[in-house]
Design a protein around this motif. Sequence first.
Motif, PDB file in Angstrom:
ATOM      1  N   ILE A 164       4.434 -22.088 -30.469  1.00 46.28           N
ATOM      2  CA  ILE A 164       3.380 -21.913 -29.462  1.00 46.28           C
ATOM      3  C   ILE A 164       2.377 -23.063 -29.554  1.00 46.28           C
ATOM      4  O   ILE A 164       1.974 -23.645 -28.547  1.00 46.28           O
ATOM      5  CB  ILE A 164       2.645 -20.564 -29.651  1.00 46.28           C
TER       6      ILE A 164
ATOM      7  N   LEU B 158      -8.376 -22.518 -29.235  1.00 50.14           N
ATOM      8  CA  LEU B 158      -6.926 -22.716 -29.164  1.00 50.14           C
ATOM      9  C   LEU B 158      -6.232 -22.054 -30.347  1.00 50.14           C
ATOM     10  O   LEU B 158      -5.210 -21.378 -30.183  1.00 50.14           O
ATOM     11  CB  LEU B 158      -6.614 -24.214 -29.117  1.00 50.14           C
TER      12      LEU B 158
ATOM     13  N   ALA C  91      -7.791 -32.789 -23.840  1.00 48.81           N
ATOM     14  CA  ALA C  91      -7.390 -34.113 -23.366  1.00 48.81           C
ATOM     15  C   ALA C  91      -8.497 -34.728 -22.514  1.00 48.81           C
ATOM     16  O   ALA C  91      -8.857 -35.896 -22.693  1.00 48.81           O
ATOM     17  CB  ALA C  91      -6.100 -34.004 -22.567  1.00 48.81           C
TER      18      ALA C  91
ATOM     19  N   LEU D 152       3.405 -11.002 -29.477  1.00 43.74           N
ATOM     20  CA  LEU D 152       4.835 -11.142 -29.203  1.00 43.74           C
ATOM     21  C   LEU D 152       5.699 -10.837 -30.427  1.00 43.74           C
ATOM     22  O   LEU D 152       6.873 -10.496 -30.285  1.00 43.74           O
ATOM     23  CB  LEU D 152       5.136 -12.552 -28.683  1.00 43.74           C
ATOM     24  N   LYS D 153       5.165 -10.956 -31.624  1.00 42.47           N
ATOM     25  CA  LYS D 153       6.019 -10.824 -32.808  1.00 42.47           C
ATOM     26  C   LYS D 153       5.591  -9.735 -33.787  1.00 42.47           C
ATOM     27  O   LYS D 153       6.283  -9.481 -34.758  1.00 42.47           O
ATOM     28  CB  LYS D 153       6.070 -12.178 -33.551  1.00 42.47           C
TER      29      LYS D 153
ATOM     30  N   ALA E 239      -1.438 -12.508 -36.800  1.00 44.38           N
ATOM     31  CA  ALA E 239      -0.325 -13.232 -37.407  1.00 44.38           C
ATOM     32  C   ALA E 239      -0.810 -14.194 -38.489  1.00 44.38           C
ATOM     33  O   ALA E 239      -0.170 -14.327 -39.529  1.00 44.38           O
ATOM     34  CB  ALA E 239       0.443 -13.990 -36.323  1.00 44.38           C
ATOM     35  N   PHE E 240      -1.934 -14.883 -38.238  1.00 44.15           N
ATOM     36  CA  PHE E 240      -2.417 -15.892 -39.185  1.00 44.15           C
ATOM     37  C   PHE E 240      -3.882 -15.619 -39.513  1.00 44.15           C
ATOM     38  O   PHE E 240      -4.776 -16.206 -38.895  1.00 44.15           O
ATOM     39  CB  PHE E 240      -2.246 -17.294 -38.594  1.00 44.15           C
TER      40      PHE E 240
ATOM     41  N   ILE F  36       1.365 -29.904 -23.844  1.00 46.30           N
ATOM     42  CA  ILE F  36       0.498 -29.916 -22.659  1.00 46.30           C
ATOM     43  C   ILE F  36      -0.562 -31.007 -22.798  1.00 46.30           C
ATOM     44  O   ILE F  36      -0.897 -31.689 -21.830  1.00 46.30           O
ATOM     45  CB  ILE F  36      -0.129 -28.530 -22.452  1.00 46.30           C
ATOM     46  N   LEU F  37      -1.063 -31.186 -24.026  1.00 50.46           N
ATOM     47  CA  LEU F  37      -2.001 -32.280 -24.269  1.00 50.46           C
ATOM     48  C   LEU F  37      -1.381 -33.618 -23.862  1.00 50.46           C
ATOM     49  O   LEU F  37      -1.981 -34.417 -23.140  1.00 50.46           O
ATOM     50  CB  LEU F  37      -2.373 -32.294 -25.756  1.00 50.46           C
TER      51      LEU F  37
ATOM     52  N   LEU G 102      -8.686 -32.743 -13.606  1.00 50.78           N
ATOM     53  CA  LEU G 102      -8.264 -32.282 -14.933  1.00 50.78           C
ATOM     54  C   LEU G 102      -9.173 -31.162 -15.432  1.00 50.78           C
ATOM     55  O   LEU G 102      -8.710 -30.150 -15.950  1.00 50.78           O
ATOM     56  CB  LEU G 102      -8.309 -33.452 -15.924  1.00 50.78           C
TER      57      LEU G 102
ATOM     58  N   ALA H 242     -11.436 -35.739 -24.540  1.00 48.03           N
ATOM     59  CA  ALA H 242     -11.082 -36.899 -25.368  1.00 48.03           C
ATOM     60  C   ALA H 242     -11.134 -38.172 -24.529  1.00 48.03           C
ATOM     61  O   ALA H 242     -11.622 -39.211 -24.991  1.00 48.03           O
ATOM     62  CB  ALA H 242      -9.695 -36.714 -25.973  1.00 48.03           C
TER      63      ALA H 242
ATOM     64  N   CYS I  37      -1.111 -34.183 -20.094  1.00 44.93           N
ATOM     65  CA  CYS I  37      -2.310 -34.703 -19.435  1.00 44.93           C
ATOM     66  C   CYS I  37      -2.361 -36.225 -19.531  1.00 44.93           C
ATOM     67  O   CYS I  37      -2.699 -36.905 -18.562  1.00 44.93           O
ATOM     68  CB  CYS I  37      -3.567 -34.116 -20.079  1.00 44.93           C
ATOM     69  N   PHE I  38      -2.020 -36.750 -20.705  1.00 44.86           N
ATOM     70  CA  PHE I  38      -2.054 -38.212 -20.850  1.00 44.86           C
ATOM     71  C   PHE I  38      -0.939 -38.870 -20.034  1.00 44.86           C
ATOM     72  O   PHE I  38      -1.137 -39.961 -19.496  1.00 44.86           O
ATOM     73  CB  PHE I  38      -1.966 -38.596 -22.336  1.00 44.86           C
TER      74      PHE I  38
ATOM     75  N   PRO J 107      -5.567 -27.168 -24.044  1.00 49.87           N
ATOM     76  CA  PRO J 107      -5.198 -28.560 -24.320  1.00 49.87           C
ATOM     77  C   PRO J 107      -5.622 -29.504 -23.200  1.00 49.87           C
ATOM     78  O   PRO J 107      -5.925 -30.675 -23.463  1.00 49.87           O
ATOM     79  CB  PRO J 107      -3.676 -28.511 -24.442  1.00 49.87           C
ATOM     80  N   ILE J 108      -5.676 -28.998 -21.963  1.00 55.73           N
ATOM     81  CA  ILE J 108      -6.118 -29.858 -20.856  1.00 55.73           C
ATOM     82  C   ILE J 108      -7.589 -30.227 -21.066  1.00 55.73           C
ATOM     83  O   ILE J 108      -7.997 -31.370 -20.865  1.00 55.73           O
ATOM     84  CB  ILE J 108      -5.931 -29.152 -19.500  1.00 55.73           C
TER      85      ILE J 108
ATOM     86  N   ILE K  21       7.527 -15.228 -37.798  1.00 52.84           N
ATOM     87  CA  ILE K  21       6.164 -15.294 -37.275  1.00 52.84           C
ATOM     88  C   ILE K  21       5.613 -16.709 -37.386  1.00 52.84           C
ATOM     89  O   ILE K  21       5.053 -17.249 -36.431  1.00 52.84           O
ATOM     90  CB  ILE K  21       5.255 -14.301 -38.031  1.00 52.84           C
TER      91      ILE K  21
ATOM     92  N   GLY L 220      11.099  -9.244 -34.473  1.00 49.83           N
ATOM     93  CA  GLY L 220      10.008  -8.894 -33.573  1.00 49.83           C
ATOM     94  C   GLY L 220      10.459  -8.551 -32.170  1.00 49.83           C
ATOM     95  O   GLY L 220       9.655  -8.490 -31.260  1.00 49.83           O
TER      96      GLY L 220
ATOM     97  N   VAL M  33      -3.364 -19.147 -30.004  1.00 48.80           N
ATOM     98  CA  VAL M  33      -2.029 -19.202 -30.591  1.00 48.80           C
ATOM     99  C   VAL M  33      -1.800 -17.973 -31.470  1.00 48.80           C
ATOM    100  O   VAL M  33      -0.748 -17.321 -31.433  1.00 48.80           O
ATOM    101  CB  VAL M  33      -1.866 -20.500 -31.417  1.00 48.80           C
TER     102      VAL M  33
ATOM    103  N   VAL N  33      -1.368 -14.708 -29.311  1.00 46.92           N
ATOM    104  CA  VAL N  33      -0.061 -14.692 -28.632  1.00 46.92           C
ATOM    105  C   VAL N  33       1.029 -14.324 -29.629  1.00 46.92           C
ATOM    106  O   VAL N  33       1.870 -13.444 -29.381  1.00 46.92           O
ATOM    107  CB  VAL N  33       0.252 -16.069 -27.986  1.00 46.92           C
ATOM    108  N   THR N  34       1.015 -14.984 -30.792  1.00 45.40           N
ATOM    109  CA  THR N  34       2.045 -14.705 -31.802  1.00 45.40           C
ATOM    110  C   THR N  34       1.961 -13.255 -32.271  1.00 45.40           C
ATOM    111  O   THR N  34       2.984 -12.593 -32.447  1.00 45.40           O
ATOM    112  CB  THR N  34       1.888 -15.663 -32.997  1.00 45.40           C
TER     113      THR N  34
ATOM    114  N   VAL O 160      -3.527 -21.083 -24.375  1.00 46.76           N
ATOM    115  CA  VAL O 160      -2.551 -22.043 -24.891  1.00 46.76           C
ATOM    116  C   VAL O 160      -2.198 -23.078 -23.821  1.00 46.76           C
ATOM    117  O   VAL O 160      -1.999 -24.258 -24.117  1.00 46.76           O
ATOM    118  CB  VAL O 160      -1.285 -21.308 -25.381  1.00 46.76           C
ATOM    119  N   ALA O 161      -2.151 -22.633 -22.562  1.00 48.22           N
ATOM    120  CA  ALA O 161      -1.755 -23.550 -21.496  1.00 48.22           C
ATOM    121  C   ALA O 161      -2.911 -24.408 -21.015  1.00 48.22           C
ATOM    122  O   ALA O 161      -2.703 -25.534 -20.574  1.00 48.22           O
ATOM    123  CB  ALA O 161      -1.170 -22.766 -20.321  1.00 48.22           C
TER     124      ALA O 161
ATOM    125  N   TYR P 201       7.450 -19.060 -34.974  1.00 42.65           N
ATOM    126  CA  TYR P 201       7.105 -18.740 -33.586  1.00 42.65           C
ATOM    127  C   TYR P 201       5.709 -19.253 -33.242  1.00 42.65           C
ATOM    128  O   TYR P 201       5.503 -19.899 -32.226  1.00 42.65           O
ATOM    129  CB  TYR P 201       7.160 -17.227 -33.396  1.00 42.65           C
TER     130      TYR P 201
END
Lengths: 231, 670
Positions: A57, B201, B247, B212-213, B136-137, A64-65, B277, B250, A68-69, B243-244, A50, A38, B205, B208-209, B239-240, A53
């Motif tokens: 990601i 999310l 969290a 990029l691929k 991709a998926f 990142i989760l 947060l 949660a 936060c904790f 998750p915040i 794929i 790719g 993902v 992005v995949t 993606v960045a 990769y």
Amino acid sequence: MTNPDFPASLEAFRRREEDPHKLGHRGHGSRPPSPGAGHGDTGPARKRIIVGYGFWIFLLSDIILFACFFATFAVLRGATAGGPAISQIVDTNRVAWETACLLLSSYTCGLSFAATNAKNKLWTQILLLLTGLLGLAFVVLELQEFIDLAQRGITPQRSAMLTAFFGLVGLHGVHVTIGGLWLATMMAQVQFKGFRHEMMHRLMCFNLYWHALDIVWIGIFTIVYLLAVSP
Amino acid sequence: MFGKLDWSAIPLSQPIPLITSIVVLGSMLGVLVLVTVKGWWPYLWREWITSVDHKRIGVMYGLLGMLMLIRGFADAIMMRTHQAMAIGGGGYLPPEHYNQIFSAHGTIMILFGAMPLVLAFMNYLVPLQLGVRDVAFPTFNSVGFWLTASGALLVNVSLFIGEFARTGWLPYPPLSETTYSPGVGVDYYLWAVQISGVGTLITGVNIVTTILKMRCPGMSYLRMPIFCWTALASCLLIVAAFPILTATLAMLTLDRYLDWHYFTNTAGGNPMMFVNLVWAWGHPEVYILVLPAFGIFSEIFPTFSGKPLFGYRSMVAATLFICIVSMLVWLHHFFTMGAGAAVNTFFGISSSIIAVGTGVKIYNWIFTMYGGRVRFEVPMLWSMGFIFTFIIGGLTGVLLAIPPADFLTHNSMFLVAHFHNVIVGAVVFGVFAGLEFWFPKVFGFRLHAGWGKAAFWLAFVGFWVTFTPLYVLGLQGMTRRLQHVNVPDWAPGLYISVIGVAIIALGVIAQIAQLVVSIRDRDKLRDVTGDPWDGRSLEWATASPPPFFNFAVMPNVEGEEAYWGIKRRALETQQLDPEPHYAPIEMPINSAVGIYTAFFTSVFGFAMIWHIWWVAIASLVAAFAGFVVFAWRDVHEHEVPAEEVARIDRARRATRSALLARLQHEEAAS
């Protein structure tokens, strides 16, 4: 491809040398892009790339989760509300055993993937089982730790620091437990389905997941436990 | 047995939610009966519900987003009319109901309206523009969509059963803790947003995949259409940042369900940590929405100016600059927290600097039009309206980014006007521009231009009539979310604003009329060529609508504006490229795992909201079992035979040849 005379770990090294893309070992600088990965204008990557990769990601988002904790723990570390401080609740002995179990499970997990690459079902299963048992030992030790603390009245409801402590460590524990479920499913699949393409991809993803949990644990071990007992 | 759930959860004594519930349930039942009577279930199940085709999923995202946009707009009408009637009195909505409405309005508009619409465009367009056959998926794509739909369902169930949060669209503690919000409203919010957030999310993902691929041969990064760049930046932010959100929600869930102390104001909890947060997600979220909209405009301006995009590389740089800096500005949402001069200065400067990247884009769009042959089609009207609206919104944003000024306007109507100015002006205008632009590609016929122009002008004028008074009211000191208004001087502004909402409502009607008229006249509006606007990127190389495999043979890209190059070559040589060698194509098979998972996730969410633990556990087990069954399947793809591929592609080539012949004929005649 496979040489049955080699032990699985050597086999993994040999395969790395043979990998045309030198994944993870390409070095830097302007080399021509390798087809099938790719890169650049070479067209779509192969399925294996794929899947791996995409899973990376996802793992980044999972980290990142955890971040936060970690951050909440850092903020609330001093908020003990008159309850015990972090240094008073750490049992270094047990944590050492937990760490040993988890790190060892990562090693057996890596070995299992070497066996997977060598398409050796028996050793794959044995090493996956070992990984699962070590993971189970980790979870049991952690549960024991939580139960011991609870019996001393040290629960997440006591103070914000304890909330953050149980939250962070517990989140990792939940991840390991989910990983265990996944692992059991994978073992069943390996048994019945053998090493088909998608099985190889899934085992690769499982490996990435398990190692990522190890990395997170190193962070927890350092920031939660080591800093607690350091003078 | 049923936790906290009993008959008192049904709002029998409150006429507004009750009547709404009956109408909505009635129309849903009507649709279900119609589908059953007409025997459409097998078709819907096969072609849509279990489809893993990115185009189908994109359309379903779009449908969900549009429905939620209307739902959110209904809330907006109630808020504006209520405030106009509440001057010196009580209005017509009781406080606890009014509070739910403004909370639901924000939640629905951002998370279930704008977000699915933006994801709709990314899902539909990215593979087509990259010259590939799917994301991709593909199966995860379906799961992601259905989880978002599951979240939307839960929010709307709160209308009929129980209540929604009364805390604003971001449930700030300690108000949202059990002490002050003991009901199920905040729980509805938490589970709905949590579930749809996981769906988002997954899609992030995935895209992005894909980018990029999975680009077709020759499609290096700097040959990608700008929309793909903005989709990449947006999904990297997903993606960045998501998750915040996961969290944070949660943690609040743990506080509420297990009495933990992340954000309580007892036992050392820290409510401001929640605010930090949640905005560390919330501000990137703004750019997750707006960057793809920028991408849409960046496709429309070149097409309707007959020129390549001005400053392609600076556009890429500006997109990535915004992507990174958007993670560094969150504190400007609460300068008044008291973080101190140094911290506020940092965030004030970073918030102002982000306008530089946006400014680069604005100039690039203007210079794209400069010297071009601009065609004032409907997509272009929305785009030009956007430039005007967004500049004003951006400028008021820079005002708010100055901490001392923000202290005066914090939580005022000025702020409300500002963020509607940017989100409506950029995201909503972008979505409608994109809808008008790509509709012929998706459905094979154009939208009626007259109704489209009417819808644009009504929305544009209506927007300004609604929100200009709110700026003034904010400067006069009116704070947001007021259930009753004690200052008679504010009456004129509130009345004008209601007139604006009425004009927007006419715009909504015009938009619906456009759809109805276009479907009626679809044969007249048919797009036979697949390239109705003289487009420049690869999606216009396919037929309208594109075949399920997108491209019979993967294109080989030789420069920027991939399709423009192919088209030039055909026009210069007066013939299409030679017919390629057709090979069989492997396409992913349908899967019910998305709807299955979402069903049990919805049940799980509902059970958690009402504390019905056994159902929650049972649905989790069922969801896991579903995944195992899915993982066990042996066939993942089906093969499309080469003859089938050839047949479909030859039909496309025939229309293209006919177009070429017609152009030759016209040229000879002139």
